[in-house]
Design a protein around this motif. Structure first.
Motif, PDB file in Angstrom:
ATOM      1  N   THR A  89     -24.333 -58.151  30.767  1.00  0.00           N
ATOM      2  CA  THR A  89     -23.331 -57.604  30.313  1.00  0.00           C
ATOM      3  C   THR A  89     -22.679 -56.762  31.499  1.00  0.00           C
ATOM      4  O   THR A  89     -23.265 -56.302  32.258  1.00  0.00           O
ATOM      5  CB  THR A  89     -23.330 -56.895  28.819  1.00  0.00           C
ATOM      6  OG1 THR A  89     -24.656 -55.812  29.272  1.00  0.00           O
ATOM      7  CG2 THR A  89     -23.709 -57.620  27.874  1.00  0.00           C
ATOM      8  N   PRO A  90     -21.498 -56.814  31.377  1.00  0.00           N
ATOM      9  CA  PRO A  90     -20.648 -55.861  32.359  1.00  0.00           C
ATOM     10  C   PRO A  90     -21.125 -54.269  32.074  1.00  0.00           C
ATOM     11  O   PRO A  90     -21.146 -53.994  31.124  1.00  0.00           O
ATOM     12  CB  PRO A  90     -19.263 -56.303  32.417  1.00  0.00           C
ATOM     13  CG  PRO A  90     -19.219 -57.045  31.145  1.00  0.00           C
ATOM     14  CD  PRO A  90     -20.381 -57.602  30.740  1.00  0.00           C
ATOM     15  N   LYS A  91     -21.007 -53.630  33.142  1.00  0.00           N
ATOM     16  CA  LYS A  91     -21.331 -52.168  33.266  1.00  0.00           C
ATOM     17  C   LYS A  91     -20.380 -51.429  32.379  1.00  0.00           C
ATOM     18  O   LYS A  91     -19.071 -51.730  32.383  1.00  0.00           O
ATOM     19  CB  LYS A  91     -21.270 -51.558  34.402  1.00  0.00           C
ATOM     20  CG  LYS A  91     -21.950 -50.117  34.662  1.00  0.00           C
ATOM     21  CD  LYS A  91     -21.938 -49.802  36.047  1.00  0.00           C
ATOM     22  CE  LYS A  91     -22.299 -48.361  35.909  1.00  0.00           C
ATOM     23  NZ  LYS A  91     -22.502 -47.823  37.447  1.00  0.00           N
ATOM     24  N   ALA A  92     -20.679 -50.576  31.470  1.00  0.00           N
ATOM     25  CA  ALA A  92     -19.609 -49.753  30.657  1.00  0.00           C
ATOM     26  C   ALA A  92     -19.076 -48.828  31.680  1.00  0.00           C
ATOM     27  O   ALA A  92     -19.596 -47.948  32.042  1.00  0.00           O
ATOM     28  CB  ALA A  92     -20.369 -49.108  29.544  1.00  0.00           C
ATOM     29  N   ARG A  93     -17.745 -49.037  31.459  1.00  0.00           N
ATOM     30  CA  ARG A  93     -16.684 -47.963  32.261  1.00  0.00           C
ATOM     31  C   ARG A  93     -15.676 -47.157  31.444  1.00  0.00           C
ATOM     32  O   ARG A  93     -15.510 -47.702  30.367  1.00  0.00           O
ATOM     33  CB  ARG A  93     -16.110 -48.615  33.365  1.00  0.00           C
ATOM     34  CG  ARG A  93     -16.624 -49.460  34.398  1.00  0.00           C
ATOM     35  CD  ARG A  93     -15.928 -50.195  35.385  1.00  0.00           C
ATOM     36  NE  ARG A  93     -16.753 -51.216  35.811  1.00  0.00           N
ATOM     37  CZ  ARG A  93     -17.417 -51.085  37.082  1.00  0.00           C
ATOM     38  NH1 ARG A  93     -17.235 -49.836  37.767  1.00  0.00           N
ATOM     39  NH2 ARG A  93     -17.905 -52.038  37.522  1.00  0.00           N
ATOM     40  N   PRO A  94     -15.564 -45.933  31.848  1.00  0.00           N
ATOM     41  CA  PRO A  94     -14.716 -45.412  30.903  1.00  0.00           C
ATOM     42  C   PRO A  94     -13.124 -46.072  30.785  1.00  0.00           C
ATOM     43  O   PRO A  94     -12.848 -46.742  31.861  1.00  0.00           O
ATOM     44  CB  PRO A  94     -14.626 -43.772  31.335  1.00  0.00           C
ATOM     45  CG  PRO A  94     -14.998 -44.002  32.844  1.00  0.00           C
ATOM     46  CD  PRO A  94     -15.955 -45.130  32.917  1.00  0.00           C
ATOM     47  N   LYS A  95     -12.695 -46.078  29.579  1.00  0.00           N
ATOM     48  CA  LYS A  95     -11.330 -46.746  29.609  1.00  0.00           C
ATOM     49  C   LYS A  95     -10.271 -45.998  30.209  1.00  0.00           C
ATOM     50  O   LYS A  95     -10.189 -44.681  30.466  1.00  0.00           O
ATOM     51  CB  LYS A  95     -10.829 -46.588  28.367  1.00  0.00           C
ATOM     52  CG  LYS A  95     -10.469 -48.099  27.644  1.00  0.00           C
ATOM     53  CD  LYS A  95     -10.067 -48.044  26.091  1.00  0.00           C
ATOM     54  CE  LYS A  95      -9.213 -49.041  25.701  1.00  0.00           C
ATOM     55  NZ  LYS A  95      -9.055 -49.005  24.321  1.00  0.00           N
ATOM     56  N   MET A  96      -9.408 -46.524  31.097  1.00  0.00           N
ATOM     57  CA  MET A  96      -8.455 -45.818  31.763  1.00  0.00           C
ATOM     58  C   MET A  96      -7.487 -45.310  30.966  1.00  0.00           C
ATOM     59  O   MET A  96      -6.835 -46.129  30.092  1.00  0.00           O
ATOM     60  CB  MET A  96      -7.710 -46.834  32.827  1.00  0.00           C
ATOM     61  CG  MET A  96      -7.628 -46.334  34.074  1.00  0.00           C
ATOM     62  SD  MET A  96      -7.380 -47.458  35.505  1.00  0.00           S
ATOM     63  CE  MET A  96      -5.584 -47.621  35.284  1.00  0.00           C
ATOM     64  N   LYS A  97      -6.848 -44.200  31.131  1.00  0.00           N
ATOM     65  CA  LYS A  97      -6.022 -43.470  30.346  1.00  0.00           C
ATOM     66  C   LYS A  97      -4.466 -43.714  30.819  1.00  0.00           C
ATOM     67  O   LYS A  97      -4.185 -43.997  31.980  1.00  0.00           O
ATOM     68  CB  LYS A  97      -6.133 -41.871  30.562  1.00  0.00           C
ATOM     69  CG  LYS A  97      -6.725 -41.163  29.684  1.00  0.00           C
ATOM     70  CD  LYS A  97      -6.665 -39.627  29.752  1.00  0.00           C
ATOM     71  CE  LYS A  97      -7.456 -39.184  28.626  1.00  0.00           C
ATOM     72  NZ  LYS A  97      -7.757 -37.666  28.949  1.00  0.00           N
ATOM     73  N   ARG A  98      -3.739 -44.459  29.847  1.00  0.00           N
ATOM     74  CA  ARG A  98      -2.427 -44.712  29.984  1.00  0.00           C
ATOM     75  C   ARG A  98      -1.534 -43.277  30.126  1.00  0.00           C
ATOM     76  O   ARG A  98      -1.615 -42.590  29.261  1.00  0.00           O
ATOM     77  CB  ARG A  98      -2.088 -45.597  28.867  1.00  0.00           C
ATOM     78  CG  ARG A  98      -2.272 -46.973  29.089  1.00  0.00           C
ATOM     79  CD  ARG A  98      -1.653 -47.793  28.083  1.00  0.00           C
ATOM     80  NE  ARG A  98      -1.606 -49.089  28.489  1.00  0.00           N
ATOM     81  CZ  ARG A  98      -0.889 -49.928  29.097  1.00  0.00           C
ATOM     82  NH1 ARG A  98       0.288 -49.261  29.484  1.00  0.00           N
ATOM     83  NH2 ARG A  98      -0.925 -51.192  29.397  1.00  0.00           N
ATOM     84  N   ARG A  99      -0.897 -43.509  31.238  1.00  0.00           N
ATOM     85  CA  ARG A  99       0.302 -42.082  31.085  1.00  0.00           C
ATOM     86  C   ARG A  99       1.113 -42.379  30.228  1.00  0.00           C
ATOM     87  O   ARG A  99       1.680 -43.491  29.999  1.00  0.00           O
ATOM     88  CB  ARG A  99       0.738 -42.138  32.632  1.00  0.00           C
ATOM     89  CG  ARG A  99      -0.265 -41.561  33.655  1.00  0.00           C
ATOM     90  CD  ARG A  99       0.465 -41.629  34.979  1.00  0.00           C
ATOM     91  NE  ARG A  99      -0.687 -41.149  35.961  1.00  0.00           N
ATOM     92  CZ  ARG A  99      -1.026 -40.116  36.362  1.00  0.00           C
ATOM     93  NH1 ARG A  99      -0.382 -39.026  35.772  1.00  0.00           N
ATOM     94  NH2 ARG A  99      -1.585 -39.880  37.332  1.00  0.00           N
ATOM     95  N   GLN A 100       1.948 -41.418  29.687  1.00  0.00           N
ATOM     96  CA  GLN A 100       2.622 -41.441  28.695  1.00  0.00           C
ATOM     97  C   GLN A 100       4.100 -40.921  29.258  1.00  0.00           C
ATOM     98  O   GLN A 100       4.100 -39.884  30.125  1.00  0.00           O
ATOM     99  CB  GLN A 100       2.452 -40.671  27.671  1.00  0.00           C
ATOM    100  CG  GLN A 100       1.048 -40.627  26.843  1.00  0.00           C
ATOM    101  CD  GLN A 100       1.232 -41.805  26.033  1.00  0.00           C
ATOM    102  OE1 GLN A 100       2.337 -42.537  25.644  1.00  0.00           O
ATOM    103  NE2 GLN A 100       0.012 -42.906  25.662  1.00  0.00           N
ATOM    104  N   TYR A 101       4.762 -41.774  29.370  1.00  0.00           N
ATOM    105  CA  TYR A 101       6.046 -41.680  30.295  1.00  0.00           C
ATOM    106  C   TYR A 101       7.228 -41.078  28.900  1.00  0.00           C
ATOM    107  O   TYR A 101       7.121 -41.896  27.947  1.00  0.00           O
ATOM    108  CB  TYR A 101       6.604 -42.763  31.129  1.00  0.00           C
ATOM    109  CG  TYR A 101       5.850 -42.867  32.097  1.00  0.00           C
ATOM    110  CD1 TYR A 101       4.832 -43.832  32.224  1.00  0.00           C
ATOM    111  CD2 TYR A 101       5.916 -41.869  33.084  1.00  0.00           C
ATOM    112  CE1 TYR A 101       4.035 -43.780  33.391  1.00  0.00           C
ATOM    113  CE2 TYR A 101       5.197 -41.981  34.260  1.00  0.00           C
ATOM    114  CZ  TYR A 101       4.225 -43.275  34.376  1.00  0.00           C
ATOM    115  OH  TYR A 101       3.365 -43.289  35.639  1.00  0.00           O
TER     116      TYR A 101
END
Lengths: 324, 265
Positions: free
Chosen positions: A312-324
């Motif tokens: 399984t692919p390595k668990a990476r932290p989700k990227m934060k979406r910038r709030q414009y």
């Protein structure tokens, strides 16, 4: 016997076509006449349906003669006065035919009956522990080879690649003749003397030359006892001299040296030897290419096995979406 | 005339003139000063007496075995093949460690239990061929007599049985070889065995009684490839039962073949 092969375009069986594993079998354009005349649908008559044949009932009888005695390429008296008609006749009719008959008697009905002769020689040699019909198979092969090495009005000098290799590996034709004489005179008892093309092989599983070149392969003179041939050592034989006494006793009595020198001066067909050399060089290089290819494939396979694949692919932290 | 010593002998027995002896010249007995010394014909030179094998003659004329073995065959077989073996053996012996061995010793030693040394082929061939010529005689064949026949019948059943076994063994050889009737020392009985190339029962320690050469040069000129005719003619017309008897007598010195059948009165 080779089974007859079928033409790819018309489906008819033609006995003269040779099986070639890499090409689709097709008749040449000159032989297409039968296709032209028989493949048109307009003139075809309706074929009656054939009743299905029960295969068990019509099991064919085993062929009583899986191998047939190959006829000589020249008449019996063609090699006179160097090899008398009587010698040739007796040698072919009694000794060669005797081996063919013995071989047929032993292998008839067994699985060996469908094998080609060369294959049979190698299988029955069984790496030094020969099966009972090895001597017959080998002698049939050797004698076929021997008759073809000679021709009426033979002798002369080799030419082309053969000449080059003889000079490279022996020095001169005279040196080669001397070595062959020596081998013939030191062969105690019966046997054969051969000139063979030897690709250096060790006979073990991993003896693959990673950088094969023409320099590795040499011409060698070998002598074998009784019925053995250099096929079993993975050499490519080019010429054979029968030093069994029945081959020369009536003409030369005990003078084996004279027989061999007359063979080399007056009987040998250098054309056939050259042809066999070319064949041998082609087969050797083809074999090396195949082996190199297999070696590379093995290496690739090994390399792929060594690669670690994550299930399984390595668990990476989700990227934060910038709030414009 | 009075016999007087000319010179006083010293400790080694040869005459040496010493200062004390008086030399009286006479015509009397002189100690070996004029006799030809055969072991040292040229005084002052170093000698080593050597001896090599030579070609033994068959005990009959070369054409005596006609029509079963032609004169030409015997001439070439003996004069060329046998001779060649003798010459090659002598050539080996000039530099070999087996110089001075008897032929039988050399055959057994050079066989080396299956890894034959270079002298084996020639020494064994010389021995076997000597044996072969002596195994035959003109007007030979027919039946053996007396003790030999009894021994054969004891070990093979019937004489015909022995002939069949011998022929079968001879025809079973592929390539060059010999077929032997030999006496097994351990089992104390006669047996028949075929061998390859130049091997003989000497190498495994038994005593050969009859030897038949099945190399092609022995029969090709007379019989071409008809080996059974050659073997049958040998057994019926050529084999020397006289020499078989002599060999059995000699073999009995080494092997106890049992108590003789002495009839009880």
């Amino acid at each position: 016997m080779q089974p007859a092969t079928a033409c790819a375009s018309s489906g008819l069986t033609i006995p003269w076509l040779r099986r070639c594993s890499s090409l689709r079998v097709k008749c040449s354009t000159s032989q297409r006449a039968h296709c032209a005349s028989t493949s048109t649908a307009d003139t075809a008559e309706p074929i009656e349906p054939i009743e299905p044949i029960d295969p068990i009932e019509t099991d064919p009888e085993p062929d009583p003669e899986p191998f047939k005695l190959k006829p000589l390429p020249y008449p019996f008296n063609a090699l006179e006065p160097h090899m008398s008609k009587e010698t040739v006749e007796y040698h072919w009719e009694r000794h060669h035919r005797g081996h063919v008959d013995s071989l047929n008697a032993i292998i008839q009905g067994t699985e060996f009956a469908e094998m080609e002769l060369e294959n049979m020689v190698l299988t029955s040699y069984n790496e030094g522990n020969p099966l009972p019909f090895f001597v017959h198979a080998s002698q049939v092969w050797n004698h076929d080879f021997f008759w073809e090495t000679m021709k009426p009005g033979g002798g002369g000098n080799p030419s082309g690649v053969l000449k080059y290799l003889i000079e490279r590996d022996f020095g001169s034709l005279d040196e080669l003749a001397k070595e062959i004489q020596n081998a013939a005179l030191t062969q105690f008892g019966s046997g054969w003397v051969w000139l063979a093309y030897k690709a250096h092989r060790l006979g073990v599983g991993n003896d693959i030359n990673p950088r094969p070149s023409k320099k590795d392969k040499r011409l060698v003179v070998v002598k074998t006892p009784n019925a053995v041939s250099p096929l079993v050592w993975d050499y490519y034989p080019l010429l054979a001299i029968d030093v069994w006494e029945h081959a020369y006793y009536m003409d030369y009595e005990n003078r084996r040296g004279d027989y061999v020198s007359v063979f080399l001066d007056k009987l040998i067909s250098w054309d056939v030897v050259s042809y066999r050399l070319k064949n041998a060089m082609f087969r050797a290089s083809k074999r090396e290419k195949m082996e190199k290819r297999e070696m590379l494939l093995d290496k690739m396979k090994e390399a792929t096995l060594r690669v670690k694949v994550r299930p399984t692919p390595k668990a990476r932290p989700k990227m934060k979406r910038r709030q414009y | 005339m009075v016999l007087q010593l000319v010179m006083a002998p010293n400790w080694c027995g040869c005459g040496v003139a010493s200062a004390n002896s008086t030399k009286i010249s006479t015509n009397a007995f002189k100690m070996s000063s004029n006799r030809f010394n055969f072991s040292k014909p040229y005084p002052g030179r170093a000698y080593r007496v050597t001896a090599y094998y030579s070609l033994t003659t068959p005990p009959y004329e070369l054409d005596a075995l006609e029509p079963y073995m032609s004169k030409r065959t015997v001439e070439i077989h003996w004069g060329k093949h046998h001779n060649e073996h003798v010459e090659r053996l002598n050539k080996h012996l000039k530099t070999s460690a087996f110089y001075g061995h008897t032929l039988e010793e050399m055959v057994k030693a050079t066989y080396n239990n299956g890894s034959p040394l270079v002298e084996f082929n020639d020494s064994s061939s010389v021995w076997s061929h000597d044996f072969f010529w002596e195994s035959m005689q003109p007007n030979g064949g027919s039946m053996p007599k007396g003790g030999v026949l009894d021994q054969i019948e004891k070990d093979f059943g019937t004489f015909t049985n022995f002939k069949d076994e011998f022929t079968f063994a001879a025809l079973s050889i592929f390539g060059p070889g010999w077929v032997w009737l030999y006496l097994k020392k351990n089992e104390r009985k006669l047996a028949v065995a075929p061998t390859q190339n130049a091997i003989s029962p000497l190498v495994w320690g038994d005593i050969p009684i009859i030897g038949l050469d099945m190399w092609e040069h022995a029969y090709y000129l007379d019989y071409k490839d008809d080996r059974s005719a050659y073997v049958n003619n040998f057994l019926d017309h050529l084999v020397s039962w006289h020499s078989v008897m002599v060999r059995m007598m000699r073999a009995e010195a080494f092997v106890n073949l049992g108590e003789p059948k002495i009839p009880v009165a």
